[in-house]
Design a protein around this motif. Structure first.
Motif, PDB file in Angstrom:
ATOM      1  N   GLY A  23       0.838  -1.189   0.000  1.00  0.00           N
ATOM      2  CA  GLY A  23       0.000   0.000   0.000  1.00  0.00           C
ATOM      3  C   GLY A  23       0.871   1.236   0.000  1.00  0.00           C
ATOM      4  O   GLY A  23       1.980   1.226   0.547  1.00  0.00           O
ATOM      5  N   GLU A  78      -0.481  -1.417   4.992  1.00  0.00           N
ATOM      6  CA  GLU A  78      -1.162  -0.234   5.523  1.00  0.00           C
ATOM      7  C   GLU A  78      -2.677  -0.381   5.469  1.00  0.00           C
ATOM      8  O   GLU A  78      -3.396   0.431   6.021  1.00  0.00           O
ATOM      9  CB  GLU A  78      -0.732   1.025   4.757  1.00  0.00           C
ATOM     10  CG  GLU A  78      -1.263   1.102   3.339  1.00  0.00           C
ATOM     11  CD  GLU A  78      -1.322   2.516   2.794  1.00  0.00           C
ATOM     12  OE1 GLU A  78      -0.882   3.454   3.485  1.00  0.00           O
ATOM     13  OE2 GLU A  78      -1.836   2.672   1.668  1.00  0.00           O
ATOM     14  N   PHE A  79      -3.173  -1.401   4.789  1.00  0.00           N
ATOM     15  CA  PHE A  79      -4.608  -1.671   4.766  1.00  0.00           C
ATOM     16  C   PHE A  79      -4.814  -3.147   4.452  1.00  0.00           C
ATOM     17  O   PHE A  79      -3.888  -3.853   4.048  1.00  0.00           O
ATOM     18  CB  PHE A  79      -5.351  -0.779   3.766  1.00  0.00           C
ATOM     19  CG  PHE A  79      -4.971  -0.989   2.317  1.00  0.00           C
ATOM     20  CD1 PHE A  79      -5.831  -1.654   1.456  1.00  0.00           C
ATOM     21  CD2 PHE A  79      -3.783  -0.507   1.808  1.00  0.00           C
ATOM     22  CE1 PHE A  79      -5.493  -1.841   0.123  1.00  0.00           C
ATOM     23  CE2 PHE A  79      -3.435  -0.687   0.474  1.00  0.00           C
ATOM     24  CZ  PHE A  79      -4.292  -1.359  -0.372  1.00  0.00           C
ATOM     25  N   GLU A  80      -6.043  -3.611   4.704  1.00  0.00           N
ATOM     26  CA  GLU A  80      -6.300  -5.043   4.614  1.00  0.00           C
ATOM     27  C   GLU A  80      -6.915  -5.487   3.300  1.00  0.00           C
ATOM     28  O   GLU A  80      -6.956  -6.694   3.008  1.00  0.00           O
ATOM     29  CB  GLU A  80      -7.191  -5.494   5.780  1.00  0.00           C
ATOM     30  CG  GLU A  80      -8.456  -4.721   5.949  1.00  0.00           C
ATOM     31  CD  GLU A  80      -8.296  -3.517   6.886  1.00  0.00           C
ATOM     32  OE1 GLU A  80      -9.271  -3.182   7.583  1.00  0.00           O
ATOM     33  OE2 GLU A  80      -7.209  -2.909   6.920  1.00  0.00           O
ATOM     34  N   HIS A  81      -7.391  -4.550   2.485  1.00  0.00           N
ATOM     35  CA  HIS A  81      -8.062  -4.916   1.235  1.00  0.00           C
ATOM     36  C   HIS A  81      -7.020  -5.063   0.123  1.00  0.00           C
ATOM     37  O   HIS A  81      -6.941  -4.267  -0.808  1.00  0.00           O
ATOM     38  CB  HIS A  81      -9.123  -3.880   0.888  1.00  0.00           C
ATOM     39  CG  HIS A  81     -10.156  -3.727   1.954  1.00  0.00           C
ATOM     40  ND1 HIS A  81     -11.020  -4.742   2.300  1.00  0.00           N
ATOM     41  CD2 HIS A  81     -10.441  -2.696   2.790  1.00  0.00           C
ATOM     42  CE1 HIS A  81     -11.800  -4.342   3.287  1.00  0.00           C
ATOM     43  NE2 HIS A  81     -11.473  -3.107   3.610  1.00  0.00           N
ATOM     44  N   TYR A 155     -15.507   0.424   3.687  1.00  0.00           N
ATOM     45  CA  TYR A 155     -14.786   1.304   4.606  1.00  0.00           C
ATOM     46  C   TYR A 155     -15.377   2.693   4.508  1.00  0.00           C
ATOM     47  O   TYR A 155     -16.002   3.063   3.515  1.00  0.00           O
ATOM     48  CB  TYR A 155     -13.285   1.345   4.288  1.00  0.00           C
ATOM     49  CG  TYR A 155     -12.973   1.913   2.911  1.00  0.00           C
ATOM     50  CD1 TYR A 155     -12.641   3.264   2.755  1.00  0.00           C
ATOM     51  CD2 TYR A 155     -13.038   1.125   1.773  1.00  0.00           C
ATOM     52  CE1 TYR A 155     -12.374   3.795   1.504  1.00  0.00           C
ATOM     53  CE2 TYR A 155     -12.767   1.651   0.519  1.00  0.00           C
ATOM     54  CZ  TYR A 155     -12.442   2.978   0.391  1.00  0.00           C
ATOM     55  OH  TYR A 155     -12.194   3.498  -0.850  1.00  0.00           O
ATOM     56  N   ALA A 277      -8.966  -3.954  12.949  1.00  0.00           N
ATOM     57  CA  ALA A 277      -8.127  -3.505  11.837  1.00  0.00           C
ATOM     58  C   ALA A 277      -6.701  -3.962  12.107  1.00  0.00           C
ATOM     59  O   ALA A 277      -6.086  -3.504  13.078  1.00  0.00           O
ATOM     60  CB  ALA A 277      -8.186  -1.983  11.694  1.00  0.00           C
ATOM     61  N   ARG A 279      -3.632  -3.306  11.584  1.00  0.00           N
ATOM     62  CA  ARG A 279      -2.716  -2.283  11.060  1.00  0.00           C
ATOM     63  C   ARG A 279      -2.777  -1.053  11.947  1.00  0.00           C
ATOM     64  O   ARG A 279      -3.578  -0.982  12.877  1.00  0.00           O
ATOM     65  CB  ARG A 279      -3.147  -1.890   9.642  1.00  0.00           C
ATOM     66  CG  ARG A 279      -4.611  -1.470   9.562  1.00  0.00           C
ATOM     67  CD  ARG A 279      -4.998  -0.992   8.195  1.00  0.00           C
ATOM     68  NE  ARG A 279      -6.431  -0.794   8.054  1.00  0.00           N
ATOM     69  CZ  ARG A 279      -7.108   0.267   8.458  1.00  0.00           C
ATOM     70  NH1 ARG A 279      -6.475   1.271   9.050  1.00  0.00           N
ATOM     71  NH2 ARG A 279      -8.408   0.364   8.280  1.00  0.00           N
ATOM     72  N   HIS A 281      -3.957   2.750  12.568  1.00  0.00           N
ATOM     73  CA  HIS A 281      -5.368   3.104  12.382  1.00  0.00           C
ATOM     74  C   HIS A 281      -5.589   4.592  12.582  1.00  0.00           C
ATOM     75  O   HIS A 281      -4.905   5.243  13.364  1.00  0.00           O
ATOM     76  CB  HIS A 281      -6.205   2.315  13.398  1.00  0.00           C
ATOM     77  CG  HIS A 281      -7.663   2.334  13.153  1.00  0.00           C
ATOM     78  ND1 HIS A 281      -8.528   3.128  13.883  1.00  0.00           N
ATOM     79  CD2 HIS A 281      -8.426   1.643  12.276  1.00  0.00           C
ATOM     80  CE1 HIS A 281      -9.772   2.917  13.457  1.00  0.00           C
ATOM     81  NE2 HIS A 281      -9.743   2.024  12.486  1.00  0.00           N
TER      82      HIS A 281
END
Length: 390
Positions: A23, A78-81, A155, A277, A279, A281
Protein backbone atom coordinates in the motif's frame (compact mmCIF):
# COMPACT_ATOMS: atom_id res chain seq x y z
CA UNK A 1 8.53 8.61 -13.68
CA UNK A 2 10.97 5.97 -12.46
CA UNK A 3 13.32 6.80 -9.61
CA UNK A 4 16.36 4.94 -8.39
CA UNK A 5 15.82 5.07 -4.63
CA UNK A 6 19.09 5.79 -2.80
CA UNK A 7 20.90 4.22 -5.74
CA UNK A 8 19.58 0.81 -6.72
CA UNK A 9 22.70 -1.22 -5.91
CA UNK A 10 23.42 0.38 -2.56
CA UNK A 11 19.74 0.23 -1.70
CA UNK A 12 19.76 -3.56 -2.00
CA UNK A 13 23.13 -3.90 -0.30
CA UNK A 14 21.68 -2.11 2.71
CA UNK A 15 18.67 -4.42 2.84
CA UNK A 16 19.28 -5.18 6.52
CA UNK A 17 17.39 -1.96 7.33
CA UNK A 18 14.64 -2.23 4.69
CA UNK A 19 10.92 -2.69 5.43
CA UNK A 20 8.33 -3.12 2.66
CA UNK A 21 4.80 -1.71 3.12
CA UNK A 22 2.00 -3.07 0.95
CA UNK A 23 0.00 0.00 0.00
CA UNK A 24 1.24 3.50 -0.77
CA UNK A 25 -1.17 5.89 0.90
CA UNK A 26 -0.87 8.16 3.92
CA UNK A 27 -0.40 5.32 6.42
CA UNK A 28 2.65 4.06 4.51
CA UNK A 29 3.94 7.63 4.44
CA UNK A 30 3.54 7.99 8.21
CA UNK A 31 5.17 4.60 8.81
CA UNK A 32 8.09 5.90 6.77
CA UNK A 33 8.35 8.94 9.05
CA UNK A 34 8.25 6.65 12.09
CA UNK A 35 10.93 4.35 10.63
CA UNK A 36 13.49 6.93 9.55
CA UNK A 37 14.08 8.13 13.11
CA UNK A 38 15.00 4.52 13.96
CA UNK A 39 17.53 4.36 11.13
CA UNK A 40 15.30 2.10 9.05
CA UNK A 41 14.20 2.48 5.44
CA UNK A 42 10.68 2.13 4.06
CA UNK A 43 9.62 1.19 0.57
CA UNK A 44 5.95 1.18 -0.44
CA UNK A 45 4.15 -1.03 -2.94
CA UNK A 46 1.28 0.03 -5.17
CA UNK A 47 -1.00 -2.91 -4.39
CA UNK A 48 -2.82 -2.64 -7.72
CA UNK A 49 0.18 -2.51 -10.06
CA UNK A 50 2.68 -4.37 -7.78
CA UNK A 51 5.19 -1.55 -8.43
CA UNK A 52 7.64 -0.41 -5.76
CA UNK A 53 7.30 3.32 -5.03
CA UNK A 54 8.75 6.01 -2.84
CA UNK A 55 6.41 6.22 0.19
CA UNK A 56 6.46 10.03 0.24
CA UNK A 57 6.28 11.27 -3.36
CA UNK A 58 4.97 7.99 -4.88
CA UNK A 59 7.48 7.94 -7.73
CA UNK A 60 8.15 4.47 -9.12
CA UNK A 61 11.43 2.84 -8.09
CA UNK A 62 13.83 0.91 -10.31
CA UNK A 63 13.27 -2.21 -8.26
CA UNK A 64 11.08 -5.28 -8.67
CA UNK A 65 8.71 -6.57 -6.04
CA UNK A 66 10.72 -9.79 -5.87
CA UNK A 67 13.95 -7.87 -5.23
CA UNK A 68 12.29 -5.86 -2.48
CA UNK A 69 10.89 -8.98 -0.81
CA UNK A 70 14.23 -10.80 -1.05
CA UNK A 71 16.25 -8.02 0.55
CA UNK A 72 13.91 -6.66 3.24
CA UNK A 73 13.80 -7.64 6.91
CA UNK A 74 10.01 -7.38 7.15
CA UNK A 75 6.87 -6.88 5.08
CA UNK A 76 3.75 -5.21 6.46
CA UNK A 77 0.56 -3.59 5.19
CA UNK A 78 -1.16 -0.23 5.52
CA UNK A 79 -4.61 -1.67 4.77
CA UNK A 80 -6.30 -5.04 4.61
CA UNK A 81 -8.06 -4.92 1.23
CA UNK A 82 -5.14 -6.39 -0.68
CA UNK A 83 -5.13 -8.62 -3.79
CA UNK A 84 -5.04 -12.24 -2.67
CA UNK A 85 -2.06 -13.08 -4.89
CA UNK A 86 -0.03 -10.26 -3.32
CA UNK A 87 -0.86 -11.50 0.19
CA UNK A 88 0.10 -15.05 -0.82
CA UNK A 89 3.42 -13.87 -2.25
CA UNK A 90 4.21 -11.84 0.87
CA UNK A 91 3.22 -14.70 3.19
CA UNK A 92 5.49 -17.12 1.33
CA UNK A 93 8.56 -15.07 2.31
CA UNK A 94 8.04 -15.74 6.03
CA UNK A 95 8.55 -12.01 6.61
CA UNK A 96 4.93 -10.79 6.43
CA UNK A 97 3.73 -9.29 9.71
CA UNK A 98 1.06 -9.46 11.01
CA UNK A 99 0.50 -12.13 8.34
CA UNK A 100 -2.13 -13.46 5.96
CA UNK A 101 -4.45 -14.79 8.68
CA UNK A 102 -4.70 -11.37 10.31
CA UNK A 103 -5.20 -9.61 6.98
CA UNK A 104 -8.04 -12.02 6.12
CA UNK A 105 -9.76 -11.31 9.46
CA UNK A 106 -9.65 -7.57 8.81
CA UNK A 107 -10.64 -7.79 5.15
CA UNK A 108 -13.67 -10.08 5.38
CA UNK A 109 -16.47 -9.44 7.89
CA UNK A 110 -17.52 -13.09 7.82
CA UNK A 111 -14.01 -14.24 8.71
CA UNK A 112 -13.89 -11.54 11.38
CA UNK A 113 -17.25 -12.52 12.89
CA UNK A 114 -16.26 -16.18 12.88
CA UNK A 115 -13.03 -15.35 14.71
CA UNK A 116 -14.87 -13.34 17.37
CA UNK A 117 -17.48 -16.03 17.87
CA UNK A 118 -14.84 -18.77 18.13
CA UNK A 119 -13.02 -16.72 20.80
CA UNK A 120 -16.21 -16.00 22.73
CA UNK A 121 -15.79 -12.23 22.25
CA UNK A 122 -19.02 -10.21 22.39
CA UNK A 123 -19.96 -8.44 19.15
CA UNK A 124 -23.14 -7.14 17.53
CA UNK A 125 -25.85 -9.76 16.92
CA UNK A 126 -25.69 -10.57 13.21
CA UNK A 127 -26.66 -12.91 10.40
CA UNK A 128 -24.86 -13.85 7.18
CA UNK A 129 -26.98 -12.87 4.16
CA UNK A 130 -26.74 -15.00 1.01
CA UNK A 131 -30.07 -14.01 -0.58
CA UNK A 132 -32.97 -11.62 -0.02
CA UNK A 133 -34.90 -14.29 1.91
CA UNK A 134 -32.02 -14.38 4.42
CA UNK A 135 -32.31 -10.61 4.73
CA UNK A 136 -36.05 -10.75 5.42
CA UNK A 137 -35.48 -13.42 8.07
CA UNK A 138 -32.68 -11.37 9.64
CA UNK A 139 -34.98 -8.37 9.88
CA UNK A 140 -37.59 -10.49 11.66
CA UNK A 141 -34.99 -11.85 14.10
CA UNK A 142 -32.86 -8.76 14.68
CA UNK A 143 -34.98 -5.77 13.65
CA UNK A 144 -36.51 -3.26 13.65
CA UNK A 145 -33.18 -1.57 12.88
CA UNK A 146 -30.40 -3.23 10.90
CA UNK A 147 -27.17 -2.19 9.26
CA UNK A 148 -26.45 -4.27 6.15
CA UNK A 149 -22.78 -4.42 5.17
CA UNK A 150 -20.77 -5.95 2.37
CA UNK A 151 -18.51 -8.70 3.70
CA UNK A 152 -15.50 -7.24 1.88
CA UNK A 153 -14.19 -3.91 0.57
CA UNK A 154 -16.32 -1.71 2.82
CA UNK A 155 -14.79 1.30 4.61
CA UNK A 156 -15.64 4.87 5.63
CA UNK A 157 -19.36 4.17 5.34
CA UNK A 158 -19.15 2.66 1.84
CA UNK A 159 -20.82 -0.70 1.19
CA UNK A 160 -23.52 -0.20 3.81
CA UNK A 161 -27.31 0.12 3.89
CA UNK A 162 -29.52 1.22 6.78
CA UNK A 163 -32.78 -0.68 7.18
CA UNK A 164 -34.93 1.00 9.80
CA UNK A 165 -38.43 0.07 8.62
CA UNK A 166 -40.37 -2.54 6.65
CA UNK A 167 -40.60 -0.10 3.74
CA UNK A 168 -36.82 0.29 3.69
CA UNK A 169 -36.47 -3.49 3.90
CA UNK A 170 -38.63 -3.90 0.81
CA UNK A 171 -36.70 -1.19 -1.05
CA UNK A 172 -33.36 -2.84 -0.26
CA UNK A 173 -34.66 -6.29 -1.23
CA UNK A 174 -35.76 -4.84 -4.56
CA UNK A 175 -32.39 -3.16 -5.02
CA UNK A 176 -30.59 -6.47 -4.36
CA UNK A 177 -32.59 -8.60 -6.79
CA UNK A 178 -29.65 -8.76 -9.21
CA UNK A 179 -26.93 -8.69 -6.55
CA UNK A 180 -24.26 -11.42 -6.81
CA UNK A 181 -24.45 -12.92 -3.32
CA UNK A 182 -22.17 -15.80 -4.34
CA UNK A 183 -19.39 -13.33 -5.07
CA UNK A 184 -20.12 -11.05 -2.12
CA UNK A 185 -22.20 -12.32 0.81
CA UNK A 186 -23.55 -9.60 3.09
CA UNK A 187 -23.68 -9.27 6.87
CA UNK A 188 -26.76 -7.90 8.64
CA UNK A 189 -26.02 -6.44 12.07
CA UNK A 190 -28.52 -5.43 14.70
CA UNK A 191 -28.36 -1.72 15.55
CA UNK A 192 -27.46 -1.81 19.21
CA UNK A 193 -28.03 1.07 21.61
CA UNK A 194 -24.51 2.01 22.67
CA UNK A 195 -23.26 4.98 24.64
CA UNK A 196 -20.22 5.74 22.52
CA UNK A 197 -17.60 4.22 20.25
CA UNK A 198 -14.14 3.81 21.67
CA UNK A 199 -11.08 2.14 20.24
CA UNK A 200 -8.05 0.39 21.59
CA UNK A 201 -4.70 0.27 19.86
CA UNK A 202 -2.48 -2.47 21.16
CA UNK A 203 0.97 -3.43 19.95
CA UNK A 204 2.61 -6.85 20.15
CA UNK A 205 6.37 -7.26 19.80
CA UNK A 206 8.19 -10.09 18.05
CA UNK A 207 8.34 -12.05 21.32
CA UNK A 208 4.56 -11.89 21.85
CA UNK A 209 4.61 -9.20 24.55
CA UNK A 210 1.68 -6.76 24.49
CA UNK A 211 1.46 -3.06 25.27
CA UNK A 212 -1.46 -0.68 24.88
CA UNK A 213 -2.36 2.92 24.22
CA UNK A 214 -5.19 4.33 26.36
CA UNK A 215 -8.73 3.98 25.07
CA UNK A 216 -9.77 6.64 22.56
CA UNK A 217 -13.27 8.12 22.11
CA UNK A 218 -14.36 8.42 18.48
CA UNK A 219 -16.99 10.57 16.77
CA UNK A 220 -18.27 9.94 13.25
CA UNK A 221 -20.11 11.78 10.50
CA UNK A 222 -21.43 10.23 7.27
CA UNK A 223 -19.74 6.95 8.16
CA UNK A 224 -16.29 8.48 8.59
CA UNK A 225 -14.21 9.13 11.67
CA UNK A 226 -14.11 12.88 12.13
CA UNK A 227 -12.71 13.33 15.64
CA UNK A 228 -10.91 11.29 18.28
CA UNK A 229 -10.35 12.24 21.91
CA UNK A 230 -7.44 10.71 23.79
CA UNK A 231 -7.40 9.75 26.48
CA UNK A 232 -11.10 8.92 26.27
CA UNK A 233 -12.89 10.67 29.15
CA UNK A 234 -14.62 8.67 31.89
CA UNK A 235 -12.66 5.45 31.49
CA UNK A 236 -11.94 3.41 34.59
CA UNK A 237 -9.29 0.74 35.02
CA UNK A 238 -11.81 -2.09 34.59
CA UNK A 239 -12.96 -0.82 31.19
CA UNK A 240 -9.38 -0.37 29.97
CA UNK A 241 -8.54 -3.88 31.18
CA UNK A 242 -11.59 -5.37 29.46
CA UNK A 243 -10.46 -3.86 26.16
CA UNK A 244 -6.92 -5.13 26.69
CA UNK A 245 -8.18 -8.63 27.40
CA UNK A 246 -10.13 -8.58 24.13
CA UNK A 247 -7.01 -7.42 22.32
CA UNK A 248 -4.88 -10.19 23.79
CA UNK A 249 -7.33 -12.93 22.80
CA UNK A 250 -7.40 -11.72 19.21
CA UNK A 251 -3.66 -11.06 18.96
CA UNK A 252 -2.78 -14.47 20.35
CA UNK A 253 -5.27 -16.29 18.10
CA UNK A 254 -3.71 -14.57 15.07
CA UNK A 255 -0.06 -14.99 16.21
CA UNK A 256 0.06 -11.23 15.82
CA UNK A 257 3.04 -8.89 15.55
CA UNK A 258 2.55 -5.11 15.26
CA UNK A 259 -0.25 -2.64 15.96
CA UNK A 260 -3.79 -4.03 16.12
CA UNK A 261 -6.76 -1.63 16.30
CA UNK A 262 -10.08 -2.70 17.80
CA UNK A 263 -13.23 -0.56 17.45
CA UNK A 264 -15.59 -1.08 20.38
CA UNK A 265 -19.11 -0.08 21.37
CA UNK A 266 -19.50 0.77 25.06
CA UNK A 267 -22.76 -0.35 26.62
CA UNK A 268 -22.55 0.53 30.31
CA UNK A 269 -19.64 -1.44 31.71
CA UNK A 270 -19.60 -3.91 28.79
CA UNK A 271 -17.79 -3.69 25.46
CA UNK A 272 -18.87 -5.10 22.08
CA UNK A 273 -16.37 -5.41 19.24
CA UNK A 274 -17.50 -3.49 16.17
CA UNK A 275 -14.51 -4.11 13.89
CA UNK A 276 -10.85 -5.04 14.00
CA UNK A 277 -8.13 -3.50 11.84
CA UNK A 278 -4.83 -5.41 11.52
CA UNK A 279 -2.72 -2.28 11.06
CA UNK A 280 -2.08 1.24 12.21
CA UNK A 281 -5.37 3.10 12.38
CA UNK A 282 -6.95 6.53 11.92
CA UNK A 283 -8.11 6.59 15.56
CA UNK A 284 -4.47 6.28 16.66
CA UNK A 285 -3.13 9.32 14.80
CA UNK A 286 -3.25 11.28 18.06
CA UNK A 287 -0.26 9.24 19.28
CA UNK A 288 2.03 11.27 17.01
CA UNK A 289 1.89 14.13 19.51
CA UNK A 290 0.42 12.32 22.50
CA UNK A 291 3.05 9.69 23.26
CA UNK A 292 6.80 9.22 23.25
CA UNK A 293 6.39 6.50 20.61
CA UNK A 294 3.57 6.89 18.08
CA UNK A 295 1.58 3.97 16.72
CA UNK A 296 3.65 4.22 13.52
CA UNK A 297 6.98 4.02 15.30
CA UNK A 298 5.82 1.16 17.52
CA UNK A 299 4.46 -0.82 14.59
CA UNK A 300 7.83 -0.54 12.88
CA UNK A 301 9.66 -1.41 16.11
CA UNK A 302 7.50 -4.52 16.52
CA UNK A 303 7.83 -5.95 13.02
CA UNK A 304 11.57 -5.15 12.92
CA UNK A 305 12.15 -7.07 16.15
CA UNK A 306 13.07 -3.98 18.17
CA UNK A 307 11.97 -3.17 21.74
CA UNK A 308 8.70 -1.26 21.94
CA UNK A 309 8.61 2.44 22.80
CA UNK A 310 6.44 3.93 25.53
CA UNK A 311 2.69 4.00 24.94
CA UNK A 312 1.98 6.16 28.01
CA UNK A 313 0.18 9.40 27.12
CA UNK A 314 2.11 12.62 27.70
CA UNK A 315 -0.73 15.00 26.79
CA UNK A 316 -4.43 15.12 26.06
CA UNK A 317 -5.02 15.18 22.30
CA UNK A 318 -7.98 15.78 20.00
CA UNK A 319 -7.44 14.49 16.46
CA UNK A 320 -9.55 16.21 13.78
CA UNK A 321 -9.82 14.52 10.38
CA UNK A 322 -9.58 17.00 7.51
CA UNK A 323 -11.84 15.56 4.81
CA UNK A 324 -12.56 16.71 1.26
CA UNK A 325 -11.13 20.22 1.60
CA UNK A 326 -7.91 22.01 0.56
CA UNK A 327 -5.15 22.72 3.05
CA UNK A 328 -6.39 24.68 6.10
CA UNK A 329 -5.89 28.37 6.59
CA UNK A 330 -2.86 30.06 8.11
CA UNK A 331 -5.14 31.16 10.97
CA UNK A 332 -5.43 27.53 12.13
CA UNK A 333 -1.68 27.03 11.87
CA UNK A 334 -1.15 30.16 13.96
CA UNK A 335 -2.88 28.58 16.96
CA UNK A 336 -0.56 27.27 19.63
CA UNK A 337 -0.36 23.50 20.19
CA UNK A 338 -1.77 22.67 16.76
CA UNK A 339 0.01 20.07 14.61
CA UNK A 340 -1.00 19.62 10.96
CA UNK A 341 -0.30 16.33 9.17
CA UNK A 342 -0.99 16.81 5.45
CA UNK A 343 -1.10 13.91 2.98
CA UNK A 344 -0.50 15.78 -0.30
CA UNK A 345 -3.43 14.18 -2.14
CA UNK A 346 -5.76 15.65 -4.74
CA UNK A 347 -8.90 17.11 -3.19
CA UNK A 348 -11.99 14.92 -3.52
CA UNK A 349 -15.26 14.67 -1.59
CA UNK A 350 -15.00 12.32 1.45
CA UNK A 351 -11.27 11.89 0.85
CA UNK A 352 -9.05 12.10 3.93
CA UNK A 353 -6.72 14.97 3.08
CA UNK A 354 -4.92 15.20 6.41
CA UNK A 355 -5.49 15.49 10.12
CA UNK A 356 -4.84 18.02 12.87
CA UNK A 357 -3.67 17.05 16.36
CA UNK A 358 -4.69 19.49 19.10
CA UNK A 359 -2.53 19.13 22.22
CA UNK A 360 -3.42 20.24 25.77
CA UNK A 361 -2.62 19.51 29.39
CA UNK A 362 -6.18 19.74 30.73
CA UNK A 363 -9.68 18.98 29.46
CA UNK A 364 -10.66 22.65 29.77
CA UNK A 365 -7.64 23.70 27.71
CA UNK A 366 -8.40 21.04 25.08
CA UNK A 367 -12.04 22.08 24.85
CA UNK A 368 -11.04 25.72 24.37
CA UNK A 369 -8.68 24.68 21.56
CA UNK A 370 -11.38 22.58 19.89
CA UNK A 371 -13.68 25.61 19.95
CA UNK A 372 -11.02 27.82 18.32
CA UNK A 373 -10.31 25.27 15.59
CA UNK A 374 -14.02 24.73 14.99
CA UNK A 375 -14.51 28.43 14.22
CA UNK A 376 -11.77 28.34 11.57
CA UNK A 377 -12.77 25.16 9.76
CA UNK A 378 -14.53 25.19 6.36
CA UNK A 379 -18.31 25.00 6.70
CA UNK A 380 -18.39 21.39 5.48
CA UNK A 381 -16.22 20.37 8.43
CA UNK A 382 -17.69 22.55 11.17
CA UNK A 383 -20.58 20.18 11.87
CA UNK A 384 -18.06 17.48 12.81
CA UNK A 385 -17.13 19.40 15.95
CA UNK A 386 -20.36 21.24 16.70
CA UNK A 387 -21.58 18.93 19.45
CA UNK A 388 -18.24 19.21 21.24
CA UNK A 389 -18.15 23.00 21.36
CA UNK A 390 -18.21 24.54 24.80
Amino acid sequence: MTQTFSGNASFLNNGNDLIVVLGHGQLARMMYLGATQLGLNILAVNADTKECVNPVDKTRLNLTLEQAFDHCIAITSEFEHLPKDLVKQAEATGKFRPGAKAIAAGADRIVEKTLLEDLGIANCPHRIIRNTEDLANAYTELGPKLILKTSRDGYDGYGQWRIFSLDELQDICNELQEFDFDHMPLVAEQCVSFEREISLLGVTDSQGNHDYYPLTENHHGAGQLVLSLARAPNVNAALQQQAQDIHDKIAEALSYTGVLAIELFQMGDKLLVNEIAPRVHNSGHWTQQGCAASQFENHIRAIAGLPLGSTQPQHLVAMVNYVGEPKPSIEILALKNIHLHWYDKGVRAKRKMGHINLVADSEAELQALITKVHALLPESLQANLAKLKA
